[in-house]
Design an enzyme around this catalytic site. Sequence first.
Site, short mmCIF file in Angstrom:
data_model
loop_
_atom_site.label_atom_id
_atom_site.label_comp_id
_atom_site.label_asym_id
_atom_site.label_seq_id
_atom_site.Cartn_x
_atom_site.Cartn_y
_atom_site.Cartn_z
N PRO A 101 -9.35 -5.00 8.97
CA PRO A 101 -9.48 -3.81 10.04
C PRO A 101 -8.42 -2.83 9.90
CG PRO A 101 -9.70 -5.69 11.18
CD PRO A 101 -9.30 -6.21 9.88
N GLY A 103 -5.97 -0.19 11.81
CA GLY A 103 -5.68 0.07 13.09
C GLY A 103 -6.04 -0.74 14.29
N GLY A 105 -3.81 -3.98 14.47
CA GLY A 105 -2.78 -4.82 14.46
C GLY A 105 -2.64 -6.05 13.51
N LEU A 106 -3.66 -6.07 12.60
CA LEU A 106 -3.83 -7.02 11.63
C LEU A 106 -3.08 -6.83 10.18
CD1 LEU A 106 -7.34 -8.61 12.30
CD2 LEU A 106 -5.16 -9.66 13.16
N SER A 108 -3.14 -3.90 8.10
CA SER A 108 -4.04 -3.56 7.01
C SER A 108 -3.06 -2.73 5.93
CB SER A 108 -5.16 -2.48 7.60
OG SER A 108 -4.65 -1.40 8.17
N ALA A 110 0.12 -2.95 5.33
CA ALA A 110 1.09 -3.55 4.56
C ALA A 110 0.35 -4.49 3.42
CB ALA A 110 1.84 -4.44 5.69
N ALA A 111 -1.01 -4.98 3.94
CA ALA A 111 -1.83 -5.81 3.09
C ALA A 111 -2.29 -5.10 1.84
CB ALA A 111 -2.79 -6.53 4.00
N ASP A 152 5.41 -6.75 9.63
CA ASP A 152 4.44 -6.88 8.82
C ASP A 152 4.63 -6.98 7.15
OD1 ASP A 152 3.47 -6.12 11.28
OD2 ASP A 152 1.95 -4.65 10.27
O1 PMV Z 1 1.16 -3.01 13.26
P1 PMV Z 1 0.91 -3.67 14.35
O2 PMV Z 1 -0.27 -2.97 15.05
O3 PMV Z 1 0.75 -5.10 14.30
O4 PMV Z 1 1.95 -3.38 15.30
C1 PMV Z 1 3.58 -3.64 14.88
C2 PMV Z 1 4.32 -4.61 15.97
C3 PMV Z 1 5.24 -3.48 16.45
O5 PMV Z 1 6.36 -4.57 17.01
C4 PMV Z 1 4.48 -3.18 17.85
C5 PMV Z 1 5.68 -2.70 15.69
C6 PMV Z 1 6.72 -3.09 14.86
O6 PMV Z 1 7.20 -2.18 13.92
O7 PMV Z 1 7.22 -4.19 14.61
#
Ligand code: PMV
Length: 313
Positions: A101, A103, A105-106, A108, A110-111, A152
């Site tokens: 999904p 936005g 935090g999983l 997306s 980078a995957a 990520d």
């Molecule tokens: O991409 P997300 O939503 O998993 O957030 C990344 C994690 C943070 O530490 C907030 C930002 C980062 O660049 O590490």
Amino acid sequence: MTVATAPGKAILFGEHAVVYGRPAIAVPVAEVQARAEVEDAPAGAGITIVARDLGRTIHLRHVKPGDREALALARTVRNALERLGHRSEPDLHITISSSVPIGRGLGSGAAVATALVRALTAHLGGYLTSREISDLVYQTEILHHGTPSGIDNTVIAFGKPIFFVKGQRDDVFWPGRPFWLVIGDTGVSSPTREVVADVRRGWEADPVGYEAHFDAIAAIVEDARRAIIDGNLPALGRLMDDNQRELEAIGVSSPELETLIGAAREAGALGAKLSGAGRGGNMIALVEDDTRGQVRLALMAAGARNVIVTRVS
Ligand code: PMV
């Protein structure tokens, strides 16, 4: 046709503090995946990307300067081609789809970029190490996030649990005992770029206070690494709760996240916290074999948009 995939990810400990040089721990989440297919196109066609989830067809030659989505994909392809030694643009038809999904935090972005680089590399007969792929994807992450820590792209390209310190360490490590995570989606979209910028403003206004929170998080992350290696799940759960308190203190939690976190704890989770940028997105709960079903149901009943159960090993 050449196909490649890449998993999603969850940050277990250390989000936000990791941007300020503290350690963090992240794991791949194979239950969600991005997929890229690459095939040869007719001569002169150039490179076309069909991004199914965005409902878009992007011609690399015609990407407009303000179009961030298309620019991120174009940059990923061009960087990969350059790294693979292709001076001129080959004729390729690329299709991208993803069940990660957006936005939440999983991971997306980078995957998708990792699947894309892997598929291009294989299709063009090249070879890149996981670290090289991670470095390429980091360039795309900069477009998505501004100042990403790099966690990520690292965990997704390596596909293993990692202990990460920005610019210093990306150690793959193995849990002493496999464990289960239940991941609950608040349904609230939360752009990482904005939450990271808010934390930056807070830090600028109160550097001493924020540094103290980041130090507290760093100590939690070190203890968590030990607990994971030792297979000490009760300790790991308590550390998740401790990390959540620190994240609340720096203002990145939300009522929706706390509702799900409370529901998971009440249903028997060993610990729970938000994961990723916060404000919305996903929370994670550490569960045992015999509680994962009830925690999953409790999250659904508490209003989770989606629940994923994943095993970390
Ligand atoms: O991409 P997300 O939503 O998993 O957030 C990344 C994690 C943070 O530490 C907030 C930002 C980062 O660049 O590490």
